[in-house]
Design an enzyme around this catalytic site. Sequence first.
Site, PDB file in Angstrom:
ATOM      1  CG  ASP A 275     -13.981 -27.607  41.859  1.00 14.11           C
ATOM      2  OD1 ASP A 275     -13.449 -26.529  41.566  1.00 14.11           O
ATOM      3  OD2 ASP A 275     -13.351 -28.554  42.366  1.00 14.11           O
TER       4      ASP A 275
ATOM      5  CG  HIS B  58      -9.847 -28.733  43.191  1.00 17.41           C
ATOM      6  ND1 HIS B  58     -10.959 -27.953  42.973  1.00 17.41           N
ATOM      7  CD2 HIS B  58      -8.975 -27.956  43.879  1.00 17.41           C
ATOM      8  CE1 HIS B  58     -10.766 -26.768  43.515  1.00 17.41           C
ATOM      9  NE2 HIS B  58      -9.565 -26.728  44.055  1.00 17.41           N
TER      10      HIS B  58
END
Length: 361
Positions: A147, A175
């Site tokens: 990410d 996440h």
Amino acid sequence: MHLVLVHVFLAHGSGEMLGKDQPVRLQLIETKQGMSPLKGVMMELEDGAFPLLESVKGTSDLEEGFGDANFSLLVGAMPRKQGMERSDLLSANAAIFADQGKALSATAAPGSRVLIVGNPANTNALVAAANAPDMLPEQFMAMTRLDQSRAEGMIAEKAGVDVKDVDRVIIWGNHSATQYPDVSHARIGGRWAKDVIKDDKWLTGDFVSKVQKRGAEVIAARGASSAASAASAAIDNIRDVHLGSDKWQSIGVLSDGSYGIGGGLWYSVPCACPGLHYTRVKGLPIDAYSAKMMSATEAELVAERDAVRHLLPSSYDAGVPLQKLVALKEAWDANDKARIQEASKSLPAQFQAAVKSALSS
């Protein structure tokens, strides 16, 4: 065989993960049904004649596979498919990681590092760590580096610079689509990012949304979850923690109460990596918008934790950060029911029940 692992194996054998002078021994775990494809991958690794690759072993036995392991990458989860809810992943994968935690605890080398890549990574890390009584929770990391890399790439593109010029982008929380990609402390070429990209609407709108949804976008485009980029992020994560880096890295680690985040959660925070370990970056100022976003992703992690409590040992205790209890006491002293209810939201169920009973009496 998951494509993420294939990319990792190739990089590992060539020294990209642990250094150009570190010999490696790969111990690969597959299901019994997957052993035949695994043998094919092992053949290719042998045929690659990697100078650092001393040996490759494949097994379907967890304890044999984790035996004396110094680094373990847990990728073996049911992949997220288009239209699949995270709750589906939770129920399918948490039991897998409970078994892996037990095997790691029984056979991995002292000080072993474990990176959970399989989704939902944060809660899988929690389940694995809770089922590893002979290991420290700090040995388990959930990967949010992918990410961070996505966010850095988007910032670099927006600013018209190379991605290497972007640093201190933070991924807070889970996440998942609730993660908070934060540029409040980011730099572009050494300058504060918001002095370079003077577009707050984009930074708090399209940028955040696109990073949050990038995984789903990849799945929609290729019919499967990220492979090469996930492998690259896993390699970066292990390399920076082990060898050190002068840049911050976002890692899902056990919350210690920093930034008011509840205990017992694997929550992504910025970490410094001096080498051989990580340390949380603490004391960063948090603005009101960031605090709201950080709380939202924390709430999702709390819900996920509660959904897998049946897989946590009875001795598992999420703990309660002092900051949460102080906030509850201050709200109680002020006789502010709304604040009391808000302060009790992320506390363990028994605390919430006690607060509810006290308010109704």
